[in-house]
Design a protein around this motif. Structure first.
Motif, PDB file in Angstrom:
ATOM      1  N   UNK A   1       0.839  -1.153  -0.173  1.00  0.00           N
ATOM      2  CA  UNK A   1       0.017   0.017   0.089  1.00  0.00           C
ATOM      3  C   UNK A   1       0.804   1.259  -0.182  1.00  0.00           C
ATOM      4  N   UNK A   2       1.937   1.148   0.605  1.00  0.00           N
ATOM      5  CA  UNK A   2       2.954   2.435   0.871  1.00  0.00           C
ATOM      6  C   UNK A   2       3.457   2.716  -0.726  1.00  0.00           C
ATOM      7  N   UNK A   3       3.910   1.563  -1.131  1.00  0.00           N
ATOM      8  CA  UNK A   3       4.488   1.553  -2.594  1.00  0.00           C
ATOM      9  C   UNK A   3       3.427   2.194  -3.680  1.00  0.00           C
ATOM     10  N   UNK A   4       2.261   1.716  -3.533  1.00  0.00           N
ATOM     11  CA  UNK A   4       1.037   2.361  -4.235  1.00  0.00           C
ATOM     12  C   UNK A   4       0.890   3.938  -4.120  1.00  0.00           C
ATOM     13  N   UNK A   5       1.083   4.350  -2.833  1.00  0.00           N
ATOM     14  CA  UNK A   5       1.005   5.845  -2.649  1.00  0.00           C
ATOM     15  C   UNK A   5       2.110   6.380  -3.327  1.00  0.00           C
ATOM     16  N   UNK A   6       3.362   5.682  -2.938  1.00  0.00           N
ATOM     17  CA  UNK A   6       4.569   6.347  -3.673  1.00  0.00           C
ATOM     18  C   UNK A   6       4.367   6.461  -5.177  1.00  0.00           C
ATOM     19  N   UNK A   7       3.907   5.431  -5.750  1.00  0.00           N
ATOM     20  CA  UNK A   7       3.510   5.613  -7.346  1.00  0.00           C
ATOM     21  C   UNK A   7       2.654   6.720  -7.613  1.00  0.00           C
ATOM     22  N   UNK A   8       1.536   6.617  -6.894  1.00  0.00           N
ATOM     23  CA  UNK A   8       0.678   7.930  -7.161  1.00  0.00           C
ATOM     24  C   UNK A   8       1.291   9.292  -7.102  1.00  0.00           C
ATOM     25  N   UNK A   9       2.214   9.401  -5.910  1.00  0.00           N
ATOM     26  CA  UNK A   9       2.842  10.806  -5.795  1.00  0.00           C
ATOM     27  C   UNK A   9       3.959  11.022  -7.015  1.00  0.00           C
ATOM     28  N   UNK A  10       4.703   9.883  -7.190  1.00  0.00           N
ATOM     29  CA  UNK A  10       5.658  10.063  -8.133  1.00  0.00           C
ATOM     30  C   UNK A  10       5.220  10.460  -9.511  1.00  0.00           C
ATOM     31  N   UNK A  11       4.033   9.720 -10.051  1.00  0.00           N
ATOM     32  CA  UNK A  11       3.659  10.080 -11.220  1.00  0.00           C
ATOM     33  C   UNK A  11       2.845  11.479 -11.223  1.00  0.00           C
ATOM     34  N   UNK A  12       2.084  11.789 -10.108  1.00  0.00           N
ATOM     35  CA  UNK A  12       1.549  13.237 -10.267  1.00  0.00           C
ATOM     36  C   UNK A  12       2.806  14.126 -10.240  1.00  0.00           C
ATOM     37  N   UNK A  13       3.861  14.091  -9.511  1.00  0.00           N
ATOM     38  CA  UNK A  13       4.901  15.009  -9.595  1.00  0.00           C
ATOM     39  C   UNK A  13       5.660  15.068 -11.036  1.00  0.00           C
ATOM     40  N   UNK A  14       5.797  13.864 -11.440  1.00  0.00           N
ATOM     41  CA  UNK A  14       6.508  13.966 -13.017  1.00  0.00           C
ATOM     42  C   UNK A  14       5.295  14.671 -14.001  1.00  0.00           C
ATOM     43  N   UNK A  15       3.844  14.518 -13.491  1.00  0.00           N
ATOM     44  CA  UNK A  15       3.234  14.983 -14.742  1.00  0.00           C
ATOM     45  C   UNK A  15       3.283  16.668 -14.285  1.00  0.00           C
ATOM     46  N   UNK A  16       3.453  16.927 -13.178  1.00  0.00           N
ATOM     47  CA  UNK A  16       3.506  18.613 -13.082  1.00  0.00           C
ATOM     48  C   UNK A  16       4.845  19.098 -13.533  1.00  0.00           C
ATOM     49  N   UNK A  17       5.739  18.481 -13.613  1.00  0.00           N
ATOM     50  CA  UNK A  17       6.987  18.723 -13.883  1.00  0.00           C
ATOM     51  C   UNK A  17       7.319  18.672 -15.569  1.00  0.00           C
ATOM     52  N   UNK A  18       6.076  18.236 -15.988  1.00  0.00           N
ATOM     53  CA  UNK A  18       6.113  18.338 -17.707  1.00  0.00           C
ATOM     54  C   UNK A  18       6.580  16.729 -18.149  1.00  0.00           C
ATOM     55  N   UNK A  19       6.438  15.973 -17.612  1.00  0.00           N
ATOM     56  CA  UNK A  19       6.615  14.581 -18.352  1.00  0.00           C
ATOM     57  C   UNK A  19       5.751  13.875 -18.275  1.00  0.00           C
ATOM     58  N   UNK A  20       4.381  14.337 -18.021  1.00  0.00           N
ATOM     59  CA  UNK A  20       3.266  13.701 -18.508  1.00  0.00           C
ATOM     60  C   UNK A  20       2.747  14.624 -19.458  1.00  0.00           C
ATOM     61  N   UNK A  21       1.510  14.140 -20.137  1.00  0.00           N
ATOM     62  CA  UNK A  21       0.877  15.036 -21.063  1.00  0.00           C
ATOM     63  C   UNK A  21      -0.511  15.355 -20.928  1.00  0.00           C
ATOM     64  N   UNK A  22      -1.142  16.320 -21.220  1.00  0.00           N
ATOM     65  CA  UNK A  22      -2.475  16.583 -21.192  1.00  0.00           C
ATOM     66  C   UNK A  22      -3.445  15.453 -22.076  1.00  0.00           C
TER      67      UNK A  22
END
Length: 120
Positions: A47-68
Motif C-alpha cells: 500500500x505504501x508503494x502504491x501511494x509512492x507510485x501515485x505521488x511520483x506520477x503526479x510530480x512527474x506530470x506537474x514537472x512536464x513529463x506527463x501529457x494532457x
C-alpha cells in the motif's frame, strides 16, 4: 480502425506514465505476496508503494513529463518530449487543479475536440 500513430491521440506514452506503471506493478506485487503469505506487513508495504507510485506520477506530470488528455501534434508524441504547457496547468486536469494550477481553455490554447467515430 486506427493503429497507433494513425490518429491524433497518444495515450499514456510518457515518462510519468511508464514510471507510475512500473512502481504500481511493484506495489501490487507486494500486496499479492502479502495476501498469499497472510502478512500484514507486506500488505502495508504494498500500500505504501502504491501511494509512492501515485505521488511520483503526479510530480512527474506537474514537472512536464506527463501529457494532457486529448489530441496533440505528432511532434509531441514521443515519450521523451517534455510538455512545456504543464507549468500553467492543463485544461480540465484533476492533477493540475489539485496542485493549484487552473488553466482556462483560452490559456491552454485548447481547440474543441470532436468525438471519435466508431469503427463499423
Amino acid at each position: 480502425m486506427f493503429i497507433h500513430g494513425d490518429d491524433d491521440y497518444d495515450m499514456g506514452h510518457t515518462v510519468a506514465g511508464w514510471t507510475g506503471m512500473g512502481i504500481t506493478s511493484l506495489g501490487f506485487g507486494l500486496c499479492g505476496l502479502g495476501v498469499i503469505a497472510a502478512s500484514g506487513r507486506l500488505l502495508l508495504a504494498g500500500a505504501a508503494v502504491l501511494i509512492l507510485a501515485l505521488l511520483a506520477t503526479w510530480m512527474l506530470h506537474l514537472a512536464g513529463w506527463g501529457k494532457p488528455s486529448g489530441p496533440r501534434p505528432a511532434a509531441q508524441w514521443d515519450w521523451r518530449v517534455r510538455d512545456l504547457s504543464a507549468r500553467n496547468g492543463h485544461t480540465d486536469c484533476l492533477g493540475c487543479r489539485l496542485a493549484g494550477r487552473r488553466a482556462t481553455h483560452r490559456q491552454a490554447g485548447a481547440r474543441p475536440v470532436e468525438p471519435a467515430l466508431a469503427d463499423a
